[in-house]
Design an enzyme around this catalytic site. Structure first.
Site, short mmCIF file in Angstrom:
data_model
loop_
_atom_site.label_atom_id
_atom_site.label_comp_id
_atom_site.label_asym_id
_atom_site.label_seq_id
_atom_site.Cartn_x
_atom_site.Cartn_y
_atom_site.Cartn_z
N LYS A 118 -53.95 18.33 96.85
CA LYS A 118 -54.25 19.76 96.85
C LYS A 118 -54.12 20.29 98.27
O LYS A 118 -54.83 19.85 99.18
CB LYS A 118 -55.66 20.03 96.32
CG LYS A 118 -55.99 21.52 96.29
CD LYS A 118 -57.47 21.76 96.05
CE LYS A 118 -57.78 23.23 96.26
NZ LYS A 118 -59.24 23.47 96.33
N GLY A 126 -66.83 29.76 97.29
CA GLY A 126 -68.29 29.68 97.35
C GLY A 126 -69.02 30.98 97.07
O GLY A 126 -70.26 31.00 97.13
N ALA A 180 -61.68 28.64 93.17
CA ALA A 180 -62.56 29.35 94.11
C ALA A 180 -63.15 30.61 93.51
O ALA A 180 -62.45 31.41 92.89
CB ALA A 180 -61.85 29.68 95.41
N GLY A 181 -64.46 30.76 93.70
CA GLY A 181 -65.13 32.00 93.39
C GLY A 181 -65.84 32.07 92.05
O GLY A 181 -66.60 33.00 91.81
N ASN A 193 -66.50 23.76 92.72
CA ASN A 193 -67.38 22.84 93.41
C ASN A 193 -68.76 23.48 93.60
O ASN A 193 -69.74 23.09 92.99
CB ASN A 193 -66.78 22.42 94.74
CG ASN A 193 -67.53 21.28 95.43
OD1 ASN A 193 -67.02 20.65 96.34
ND2 ASN A 193 -68.74 20.97 95.02
#
Length: 265
Positions: free
Chosen positions: A103, A164, A190-191, A212
């Site tokens: 990635k 995040g 993301a997000g 994550n």
């Protein structure tokens, strides 16, 4: 969901459409417990921040998350130039015995972690030329996503919102354009913050989602991992089922109007 409905990346098929990061947990044992609860088969690892054997004597993630059980996806989190990203993934290939699915993320600003697309494109070209199978964290700009596809990457990973942030999908229209044009798996990266965010991405037709912080930052990461698994599965099933079209007036009642029992006396 049918076992034949699989996610295919670089020629390999996976049952789970939830990709999970390994950072920000209290320890590697919690990381493994969250991964098990999520059902994830692909796990992403920040090479610059995680010990995969480069620091003997320290806890090694691979003792808890073995490559025999999970597909490792080394990433370049913390890299701000194409050169740094390329060097990091060359190191990852050495540490993981020739593993070439990676990635790529090249960041542009430490305050918002937005991708630097010129450097991302440069790094992607080098890595593809060196035989890596590159999945790419990128903006939701359809033109730059097409440029990445033309380079030869194996998956497009546009952000939903800032890394995040937990703000969910802020620009569904750009994501729709990317989905309509792409011949590659589109994975929202993301997000995302909740299972409903994940479900929306899957309902739109995304191949998968990666997260994550939404899991590791929850009050109960293990429970949230399980919830995210269910959100992804529900969204995928809804996409396959085909939702009812949106319209202001239905014109047709949902209950039959013929053969009603008369109430007249």
């Amino acid at each position: 969901m049918s076992s034949q409905d699989t996610l295919t990346i670089a020629g390999k098929s996976y049952q789970s459409r939830l990709l999970v990061g390994t950072g920000k947990y209290k320890d590697f044992a919690e990381t493994r417990a969250a991964l098990d609860a999520s059902g994830a088969q692909i796990v992403t690892v920040a090479i610059r921040r995680t010990n995969l054997g480069q620091n003997p004597g320290e806890p090694n993630l691979l003792d808890y998350v073995p490559p025999s059980r999970f597909t490792m996806l080394p990433n370049t989190a913390g890299c701000y130039t194409a050169d740094d990203a390329v060097r990091t993934l060359r190191l990852a290939r050495e540490l993981l015995d020739g593993h070439d699915l990676v990635k790529l993320e090249v960041l542009g600003d430490p305050t918002n972690l937005f991708p630097n697309m010129p450097e991302t494109l440069k790094a992607a070209k080098t890595l593809v030329d060196e035989g890596f199978k590159v999945m790419v964290y990128c903006t939701d700009d359809p033109i730059q996503c097409r440029m990445l596809e033309d380079i030869g990457v194996v998956a497009i990973m546009p952000l939903a919102s800032l890394i995040g942030s937990g703000m969910g999908i802020l620009n569904p229209w750009n994501l729709r354009l990317i989905l309509d044009q792409s011949k590659l798996p589109v994975i929202v990266d993301a997000g995302l913050g909740t299972p409903s965010d994940a479900a929306v991405a899957m309902e739109m037709g995304c191949a998968a989602v990666l997260m994550n912080t939404a899991i590791s930052g929850a009050k109960d990461p293990i429970l949230m991992a399980s919830a995210m698994k269910k959100g992804v599965e529900a969204g995928r099933e809804a996409f396959l089922a085909g939702r009812v079209p949106r319209k202001l007036y239905s014109g047709v009642p949902s209950s039959p109007t013929e053969g009603l029992i008369s109430t007249a006396k």
